[in-house]
Design a protein around this motif. Structure first.
Motif, PDB file in Angstrom:
ATOM      1  N   ASN A  87       0.860  -1.190   0.000  1.00  0.00           N
ATOM      2  CA  ASN A  87       0.000   0.000   0.000  1.00  0.00           C
ATOM      3  C   ASN A  87       0.896   1.238   0.000  1.00  0.00           C
ATOM      4  N   ASN A  88       1.252   1.678  -1.202  1.00  0.00           N
ATOM      5  CA  ASN A  88       2.216   2.763  -1.341  1.00  0.00           C
ATOM      6  C   ASN A  88       1.604   4.058  -1.861  1.00  0.00           C
ATOM      7  N   ALA A  89       0.513   3.987  -2.601  1.00  0.00           N
ATOM      8  CA  ALA A  89      -0.051   5.176  -3.263  1.00  0.00           C
ATOM      9  C   ALA A  89      -0.338   6.281  -2.250  1.00  0.00           C
ATOM     10  N   GLY A  90       0.046   7.502  -2.608  1.00  0.00           N
ATOM     11  CA  GLY A  90      -0.192   8.606  -1.692  1.00  0.00           C
ATOM     12  C   GLY A  90      -0.044   9.956  -2.365  1.00  0.00           C
ATOM     13  N   VAL A  91      -0.491  10.991  -1.671  1.00  0.00           N
ATOM     14  CA  VAL A  91      -0.360  12.371  -2.126  1.00  0.00           C
ATOM     15  C   VAL A  91       0.143  13.209  -0.966  1.00  0.00           C
ATOM     16  N   TYR A  92       0.653  14.388  -1.293  1.00  0.00           N
ATOM     17  CA  TYR A  92       1.220  15.250  -0.252  1.00  0.00           C
ATOM     18  C   TYR A  92       0.998  16.709  -0.609  1.00  0.00           C
ATOM     19  N   HIS A  93       0.527  17.493   0.367  1.00  0.00           N
ATOM     20  CA  HIS A  93       0.448  18.941   0.249  1.00  0.00           C
ATOM     21  C   HIS A  93       0.968  19.555   1.540  1.00  0.00           C
ATOM     22  N   ASP A  94       1.842  20.512   1.433  1.00  0.00           N
ATOM     23  CA  ASP A  94       2.288  21.295   2.584  1.00  0.00           C
ATOM     24  C   ASP A  94       1.386  22.525   2.631  1.00  0.00           C
ATOM     25  N   ARG A  95       0.163  22.314   3.144  1.00  0.00           N
ATOM     26  CA  ARG A  95      -0.837  23.371   3.061  1.00  0.00           C
ATOM     27  C   ARG A  95      -1.846  23.229   4.206  1.00  0.00           C
ATOM     28  N   ASP A  96      -2.406  24.345   4.662  1.00  0.00           N
ATOM     29  CA  ASP A  96      -3.432  24.291   5.697  1.00  0.00           C
ATOM     30  C   ASP A  96      -4.642  23.504   5.218  1.00  0.00           C
ATOM     31  N   PHE A  97      -5.294  22.828   6.156  1.00  0.00           N
ATOM     32  CA  PHE A  97      -6.452  21.995   5.839  1.00  0.00           C
ATOM     33  C   PHE A  97      -7.548  22.793   5.132  1.00  0.00           C
ATOM     34  N   LEU A  98      -7.905  23.953   5.675  1.00  0.00           N
ATOM     35  CA  LEU A  98      -8.989  24.747   5.093  1.00  0.00           C
ATOM     36  C   LEU A  98      -8.574  25.434   3.803  1.00  0.00           C
ATOM     37  N   ALA A  99      -7.283  25.542   3.564  1.00  0.00           N
ATOM     38  CA  ALA A  99      -6.802  26.163   2.325  1.00  0.00           C
ATOM     39  C   ALA A  99      -6.811  25.182   1.164  1.00  0.00           C
ATOM     40  N   ASP A 100      -6.860  23.889   1.471  1.00  0.00           N
ATOM     41  CA  ASP A 100      -6.899  22.888   0.408  1.00  0.00           C
ATOM     42  C   ASP A 100      -8.314  22.758  -0.127  1.00  0.00           C
ATOM     43  N   SER A 101      -8.417  22.221  -1.322  1.00  0.00           N
ATOM     44  CA  SER A 101      -9.726  22.081  -1.949  1.00  0.00           C
ATOM     45  C   SER A 101     -10.503  20.917  -1.344  1.00  0.00           C
ATOM     46  N   GLU A 102     -11.807  20.948  -1.517  1.00  0.00           N
ATOM     47  CA  GLU A 102     -12.647  19.838  -1.069  1.00  0.00           C
ATOM     48  C   GLU A 102     -12.225  18.546  -1.760  1.00  0.00           C
ATOM     49  N   GLY A 103     -11.922  18.652  -3.051  1.00  0.00           N
ATOM     50  CA  GLY A 103     -11.524  17.473  -3.810  1.00  0.00           C
ATOM     51  C   GLY A 103     -10.248  16.847  -3.288  1.00  0.00           C
ATOM     52  N   PHE A 104      -9.246  17.692  -2.970  1.00  0.00           N
ATOM     53  CA  PHE A 104      -7.984  17.147  -2.464  1.00  0.00           C
ATOM     54  C   PHE A 104      -8.181  16.497  -1.102  1.00  0.00           C
ATOM     55  N   ASN A 105      -8.947  17.143  -0.230  1.00  0.00           N
ATOM     56  CA  ASN A 105      -9.149  16.576   1.101  1.00  0.00           C
ATOM     57  C   ASN A 105      -9.886  15.236   1.032  1.00  0.00           C
ATOM     58  N   GLN A 106     -10.833  15.117   0.141  1.00  0.00           N
ATOM     59  CA  GLN A 106     -11.493  13.830  -0.035  1.00  0.00           C
ATOM     60  C   GLN A 106     -10.504  12.795  -0.578  1.00  0.00           C
ATOM     61  N   LEU A 107      -9.671  13.229  -1.518  1.00  0.00           N
ATOM     62  CA  LEU A 107      -8.696  12.329  -2.118  1.00  0.00           C
ATOM     63  C   LEU A 107      -7.727  11.780  -1.085  1.00  0.00           C
ATOM     64  N   ILE A 108      -7.139  12.640  -0.257  1.00  0.00           N
ATOM     65  CA  ILE A 108      -6.108  12.181   0.669  1.00  0.00           C
ATOM     66  C   ILE A 108      -6.674  11.232   1.719  1.00  0.00           C
ATOM     67  N   PHE A 109      -7.900  11.484   2.173  1.00  0.00           N
ATOM     68  CA  PHE A 109      -8.481  10.597   3.183  1.00  0.00           C
ATOM     69  C   PHE A 109      -8.877   9.247   2.590  1.00  0.00           C
ATOM     70  N   HIS A 110      -9.371   9.257   1.372  1.00  0.00           N
ATOM     71  CA  HIS A 110      -9.676   7.985   0.721  1.00  0.00           C
ATOM     72  C   HIS A 110      -8.401   7.222   0.378  1.00  0.00           C
ATOM     73  N   LEU A 111      -7.408   7.937  -0.142  1.00  0.00           N
ATOM     74  CA  LEU A 111      -6.189   7.296  -0.619  1.00  0.00           C
ATOM     75  C   LEU A 111      -5.322   6.773   0.515  1.00  0.00           C
ATOM     76  N   HIS A 112      -5.279   7.492   1.638  1.00  0.00           N
ATOM     77  CA  HIS A 112      -4.400   7.106   2.739  1.00  0.00           C
ATOM     78  C   HIS A 112      -5.089   6.274   3.813  1.00  0.00           C
ATOM     79  N   VAL A 113      -6.403   6.328   3.866  1.00  0.00           N
ATOM     80  CA  VAL A 113      -7.126   5.640   4.944  1.00  0.00           C
ATOM     81  C   VAL A 113      -8.041   4.542   4.406  1.00  0.00           C
ATOM     82  N   VAL A 114      -9.035   4.934   3.628  1.00  0.00           N
ATOM     83  CA  VAL A 114     -10.063   3.983   3.203  1.00  0.00           C
ATOM     84  C   VAL A 114      -9.501   2.895   2.298  1.00  0.00           C
ATOM     85  N   THR A 115      -8.799   3.295   1.235  1.00  0.00           N
ATOM     86  CA  THR A 115      -8.322   2.307   0.260  1.00  0.00           C
ATOM     87  C   THR A 115      -7.313   1.324   0.849  1.00  0.00           C
ATOM     88  N   PRO A 116      -6.242   1.764   1.533  1.00  0.00           N
ATOM     89  CA  PRO A 116      -5.312   0.774   2.081  1.00  0.00           C
ATOM     90  C   PRO A 116      -5.943  -0.135   3.123  1.00  0.00           C
TER      91      PRO A 116
END
Length: 259
Positions: A87-116
């Motif tokens: 389980n290696n797939a991942g994304v990274y942003h050095d950015r505040d949570f509220l400054a990130d887009s809704e799409g990115f926040n959904q992506l990171i939680f699905h990609l790092h938590v749900v999928t693995p």
């Protein structure tokens, strides 16, 4: 059934591609997955290096709620028996949570938590039934660093570390080893480390190459270790000092704009 397969997610570049290469070197056939079309070129490159290996490549977005089931169903349809799950797939942003887009926040939680987690659920059951299997989850040293701009990234990695430790205990006596990998700085394009900092970091051993990390990680996985931390000494030193920083001081640092 096609046996002796390793499944590597996020395998079109960086550490994922290194995992695929080393697993092929160690004798495994491969199913490599990425959301990038370049995965097919990587598959051909591996076939050229290791002509006796079967290499299947699949383009898939793993950052969706149903991605794990879709990937598992694909393996069932293709009769691919997965012995090693990376389980290696991942994304990274050095950015505040509220400054990130809704799409990115959904992506990171699905990609790092749900999928693995769900890939471990589906493939883990098959591994238990065979009384043999290996699951490697890529966490991060940031799983214990709760600071600004790393809220989503560090928290999802903290889930992976805790989840993997529990799963290791649950499955070890059933013939399945689960290993958490907690890298510090790695010389890949994911973290956008500038060239000068990379050169200095490598000289002092703080920044490691993806090949070095992957080799250490797979050695730990196949030796039954619960956790692999690379580079161990530097990670331990950093975490020791980070633990001493109080929350009020982090707020002061933020106000000053130093970090």
């Amino acid at each position: 059934m096609k046996t002796n397969y390793a499944l590597v997610t996020g395998a079109s570049s960086g550490m994922g591609y290194c995992y695929a290469l080393e697993l092929a070197q160690r004798g495994y056939n491969l199913l490599i997955v990425s959301n990038e079309d370049a995965i097919h070129e990587k598959a051909q490159a591996i076939r050229t290096l290791y002509p006796t290996r079967e290499v299947v490549s699949e383009v898939m977005n793993l950052g969706t709620p149903t991605a794990a089931k879709e990937l598992y169903d694909y393996c069932q349809q293709q009769q691919i028996e997965v012995e090693v799950l990376i389980n290696n797939a991942g994304v990274y942003h050095d950015r505040d949570f509220l400054a990130d887009s809704e799409g990115f926040n959904q992506l990171i939680f699905h990609l790092h938590v749900v999928t693995p987690a769900m890939l471990a659920y589906y493939f883990g059951q098959d591994m238990v039934n065979r009384h043999k299997g290996y699951i490697l989850n890529m966490s991060s040293i940031t799983d214990r660093i709760a600071v600004q701009r790393l809220g989503s990234y560090g928290s999802t990695k903290a889930f992976l570390s805790g989840f993997s430790r529990s799963l290791h205990i649950e499955l070890k006596d059933k013939g399945v080893n689960v290993t958490t990998v907690r890298p510090g700085a790695v010389d890949t394009g994911l973290y956008s480390i500038n060239a000068t900092a990379t050169k200095i970091g490598k000289a002092f051993g703080y920044i490691v190459t993806p090949e070095h990390l992957v080799h250490r990680a797979l050695n730990g996985l196949f030796r039954g270790r619960a956790k692999v931390s690379v580079p161990y000494v530097w990670n331990a030193i950093l975490l020791f000092f980070v633990a001493l920083i109080p929350t009020w001081l982090l707020r002061v640092v933020r106000k000053t704009g130093l970090f």
